[in-house]
Scaffold this active site. Structure first.
Site, PDB file in Angstrom:
ATOM      1  N   TYR A 141      -6.864  -1.021  -5.429  1.00  0.00           N
ATOM      2  CA  TYR A 141      -5.497  -1.284  -4.986  1.00  0.00           C
ATOM      3  C   TYR A 141      -5.226  -2.776  -4.832  1.00  0.00           C
ATOM      4  O   TYR A 141      -4.094  -3.222  -4.968  1.00  0.00           O
ATOM      5  CB  TYR A 141      -5.233  -0.610  -3.634  1.00  0.00           C
ATOM      6  CG  TYR A 141      -4.667   0.789  -3.712  1.00  0.00           C
ATOM      7  CD1 TYR A 141      -5.254   1.766  -4.511  1.00  0.00           C
ATOM      8  CD2 TYR A 141      -3.547   1.132  -2.963  1.00  0.00           C
ATOM      9  CE1 TYR A 141      -4.740   3.046  -4.553  1.00  0.00           C
ATOM     10  CE2 TYR A 141      -3.029   2.415  -3.002  1.00  0.00           C
ATOM     11  CZ  TYR A 141      -3.633   3.368  -3.804  1.00  0.00           C
ATOM     12  OH  TYR A 141      -3.110   4.629  -3.834  1.00  0.00           O
ATOM     13  N   LYS A 192     -18.245   7.425  -7.599  1.00  0.00           N
ATOM     14  CA  LYS A 192     -18.406   7.728  -9.027  1.00  0.00           C
ATOM     15  C   LYS A 192     -19.557   6.840  -9.500  1.00  0.00           C
ATOM     16  O   LYS A 192     -19.402   6.016 -10.414  1.00  0.00           O
ATOM     17  CB  LYS A 192     -17.085   7.450  -9.765  1.00  0.00           C
ATOM     18  CG  LYS A 192     -17.046   7.917 -11.195  1.00  0.00           C
ATOM     19  CD  LYS A 192     -16.987   9.441 -11.362  1.00  0.00           C
ATOM     20  CE  LYS A 192     -17.141   9.823 -12.822  1.00  0.00           C
ATOM     21  NZ  LYS A 192     -17.223  11.292 -13.031  1.00  0.00           N
ATOM     22  N   ASP A 224     -15.191  13.646  -8.931  1.00  0.00           N
ATOM     23  CA  ASP A 224     -14.663  14.795  -9.682  1.00  0.00           C
ATOM     24  C   ASP A 224     -15.164  16.100  -9.072  1.00  0.00           C
ATOM     25  O   ASP A 224     -14.412  17.057  -8.876  1.00  0.00           O
ATOM     26  CB  ASP A 224     -14.989  14.695 -11.188  1.00  0.00           C
ATOM     27  CG  ASP A 224     -16.445  14.354 -11.467  1.00  0.00           C
ATOM     28  OD1 ASP A 224     -17.196  14.014 -10.535  1.00  0.00           O
ATOM     29  OD2 ASP A 224     -16.847  14.436 -12.651  1.00  0.00           O
ATOM     30  N   ASP A 248      -6.901   8.274  -1.694  1.00  0.00           N
ATOM     31  CA  ASP A 248      -5.485   8.583  -1.912  1.00  0.00           C
ATOM     32  C   ASP A 248      -5.362   9.961  -2.553  1.00  0.00           C
ATOM     33  O   ASP A 248      -4.591  10.813  -2.111  1.00  0.00           O
ATOM     34  CB  ASP A 248      -4.864   7.507  -2.816  1.00  0.00           C
ATOM     35  CG  ASP A 248      -3.406   7.787  -3.128  1.00  0.00           C
ATOM     36  OD1 ASP A 248      -2.659   8.133  -2.189  1.00  0.00           O
ATOM     37  OD2 ASP A 248      -3.019   7.674  -4.306  1.00  0.00           O
ATOM     38  N   ASP A 252      -4.376  13.964  -0.660  1.00  0.00           N
ATOM     39  CA  ASP A 252      -3.268  14.850  -1.053  1.00  0.00           C
ATOM     40  C   ASP A 252      -3.801  16.249  -1.342  1.00  0.00           C
ATOM     41  O   ASP A 252      -3.189  17.264  -0.975  1.00  0.00           O
ATOM     42  CB  ASP A 252      -2.563  14.329  -2.323  1.00  0.00           C
ATOM     43  CG  ASP A 252      -1.365  13.442  -2.002  1.00  0.00           C
ATOM     44  OD1 ASP A 252      -1.371  12.803  -0.930  1.00  0.00           O
ATOM     45  OD2 ASP A 252      -0.433  13.378  -2.830  1.00  0.00           O
TER      46      ASP A 252
HETATM   47  C1  IPM Z   1      -0.398   7.057   0.557  1.00  0.00           C
HETATM   48  C2  IPM Z   1       0.631   6.725  -0.470  1.00  0.00           C
HETATM   49  C3  IPM Z   1       0.577   5.225  -0.749  1.00  0.00           C
HETATM   50  C4  IPM Z   1      -0.782   4.916  -1.307  1.00  0.00           C
HETATM   51  C5  IPM Z   1       1.698   4.691  -1.653  1.00  0.00           C
HETATM   52  C6  IPM Z   1       3.068   5.042  -1.128  1.00  0.00           C
HETATM   53  C7  IPM Z   1       1.566   3.221  -1.891  1.00  0.00           C
HETATM   54  O1  IPM Z   1       0.427   7.481  -1.612  1.00  0.00           O
HETATM   55  O2  IPM Z   1      -0.350   6.485   1.658  1.00  0.00           O
HETATM   56  O3  IPM Z   1      -1.258   7.900   0.272  1.00  0.00           O
HETATM   57  O4  IPM Z   1      -1.009   5.057  -2.518  1.00  0.00           O
HETATM   58  O5  IPM Z   1      -1.659   4.537  -0.542  1.00  0.00           O
HETATM   59 MG    MG Z   2      -1.037   9.026  -1.395  1.00  0.00          MG
END
Ligand code: IPM
Ligand code: MG
Length: 359
Positions: A141, A192, A224, A248, A252
Site C-alpha cells: 500500500y 506468500k 491462497d 484487506d 472482507d
Molecule cells: C479497508 C478499505 C480501505 C483499504 C480502502 C477504502 C482504502 O478497503 O479499510 O479495508 O483498502 O484499506
Molecule cells: Mg477493505
C-alpha cells in the site's frame, strides 16, 4: 480533563451511520458521566469537494491532537476520475500513515441471532470468533517506488513495491501474539513465502518470535490457502496476522462469514494507543442517503473506541449489549433481514439501540 473525539463521517453512507453512532455516544455520555468533547471534520470526497484535497493539513493536525477518531467511510463514483494520489481513499490512507496507526484489529464474530444471514451453513459458523490483525501502514500500500511509466516501446507499465522492514514485522507480530495470549492462544500468520521474498522474511521473523510466546500455538499459512480455509472451516482460526493487502482481502472474506459486513467494527492503533475506529465496510454509494444502511458496525466501532482509546469499559460493554438486544428484538436492516424479523431503517436501528441504553 475531557477527552477529544474527532468525527470524520466522510462519504456515501458514512454521514448517516456516524449520525446514529453520535446519538448513541450522547446517551452513554450522560449515563456513564463521560467527559468527552466531539468535533467534526471533512475527509475523502466530502473534503475534496470543499478543499480540493481528501484531507487538509488542518484536519490532520486536529486528528493528531485527538484521543480518538470516529471514522465513517470514504469514496464513491463521483470521484473515480481523480488521480490516484488525490482519490478520497488517500485521505484515509494518509491518516493511517501520518498517525502511525499500524495495528488494525478486525474482529469477525458471529452474533448468534444472525447465524442465518451467513453464506455458510449454521454449524460451520456457530460460535465463530476470529480476530484479524492487519498491518496497516506498510507493505504494498505504501511501498516506493510506485506509479505508471511509459516503456521505450511506448507501452505503459504500472508498478508498486511490496516491502516490509524487520521492525515493522516485529511490532505487528507482537500485537498479534499478545492478542492471542488474551484470547484462544492460537495464532496463524498468513504470507506468500513460497513466492515473495518479503513474506519469506515475514515468516522467518514471526517464527523466531514464536519461541518468546511458548503459550501461543503458532502456525503459518499461505494466503491462497488461508482464503480457502476461511470459507471451508473458519472456526479453526483464533487470531490471524498478516500484511496490509492480504489483510484487506481476508478481512472482507471473514466479514461475510458473519452474515453481514454491515456488522463489523475495526480499530487502528498506534504505539501510544491513539486510535481510529471505523466499520470494515465501505461507503456503499449505491444505498447512500436512502436510510437503508446498517449503522451497527459504526456503533460497534464506537464501542471499540471507548474500550481501547478511552478505557471506558462499562460504556463499551453497555453498547455491545444494546446491539445484541436490538437483534434479540428481531430488528434488522436490509443487509441482515430474514424471515420473521422486522425490517427497519438506519435511524430506526440507531433509535432502538438508544432506547435499549436508556432502559
Ligand atoms: C479497508 C478499505 C480501505 C483499504 C480502502 C477504502 C482504502 O478497503 O479499510 O479495508 O483498502 O484499506
Ligand atoms: Mg477493505
Amino acid at each position: 480533563m475531557s477527552k477529544q473525539i474527532l468525527c470524520l463521517p466522510g462519504d456515501g453512507i458514512g454521514p448517516e451511520i456516524v449520525a446514529e453512532a453520535l446519538k448513541v455516544l450522547d446517551v452513554v455520555k450522560s449515563r456513564f458521566g463521560l467527559a468527552i468533547e466531539i468535533s467534526e471534520g471533512l475527509v475523502g470526497g466530502a473534503s475534496l469537494d470543499v478543499h480540493g484535497v481528501p484531507l487538509t493539513d488542518e484536519t490532520l493536525a486536529e486528528a493528531k491532537k485527538s484521543d480518538a477518531i470516529l471514522f465513517g467511510s470514504v469514496g464513491g463514483p463521483k470521484w473515480d476520475d481523480q488521480p490516484m494520489m488525490n482519490r478520497p481513499e488517500r485521505g484515509l490512507l494518509k491518516l493511517r500513515s501520518e498517525m502511525g496507526l499500524f495495528a488494525n484489529l478486525r474482529p469477525a464474530m458471529l452474533f448468534p441471532q444472525l447465524a442465518e444471514a451467513s453464506s455458510l451453513k449454521h454449524e460451520r459458523v456457530a460460535g465463530l470468533d476470529i480476530l484479524i490483525v492487519r498491518e496497516l501502514t506498510g507493505g504494498i500500500y505504501f511501498g516506493e517506488p510506485r506509479g505508471v511509466r511509459t516503456l521505450e516501446s511506448g507501452e505503459r507499465e504500472g508498478y508498486n513495491t511490496y516491502v516490509y522492514r524487520e521492525s515493522e514485522i516485529k511490532r505487528i507480530a507482537k500485537v498479534a501474539f499478545e492478542a492471542a495470549q488474551k484470547r484462544g492462544g492460537r495464532l496463524t500468520s498468513v504470507d506468500k513465502s513460497n513466492v515473495l521474498e518479503v513474506t519469506a522474511l515475514w515468516r522467518e521473523i514471526v517464527s523466531d518470535m514464536g519461541s518468546d510466546y511458548s503459550d501461543v500455538e503458532l502456525s503459518h499459512m499461505y494466503v491462497d490457502n488461508a482464503a480457502m480455509q476461511l470459507v471451508r472451516e473458519p472456526k479453526q482460526f483464533d487470531v490471524m496476522v498478516t500484511g496490509n493487502m492480504f489483510g484487506d482481502i481476508l478481512s472482507d472474506c471473514a466479514a461475510m462469514l458473519t452474515g453481514s459486513i454491515g456488522m463489523l467494527p475495526s480499530a487502528s492503533l498506534n504505539e501510544v494507543n491513539q486510535g481510529m475506529y471505523e466499520p470494515v465496510h465501505g461507503s456503499a454509494p449505491d444505498i447512500a442517503g436512502q436510510g437503508k444502511a446498517n449503522p451497527l458496525a459504526q456503533i460497534l466501532s464506537l464501542a471499540m473506541l471507548l474500550r481501547y482509546s478511552l478505557g471506558e469499559i462499562a460504556a463499551a460493554d453497555a453498547i455491545e449489549k444494546a446491539v445484541s438486544d436490538v437483534l434479540d428484538q428481531g430488528l434488522r436492516t436490509g443487509d441482515i433481514a430474514s424471515e420473521g424479523c422486522t425490517q427497519v431503517s438506519t435511524s430506526e436501528m440507531g433509535d432502538a439501540v438508544v432506547a435499549c441504553l436508556k432502559s
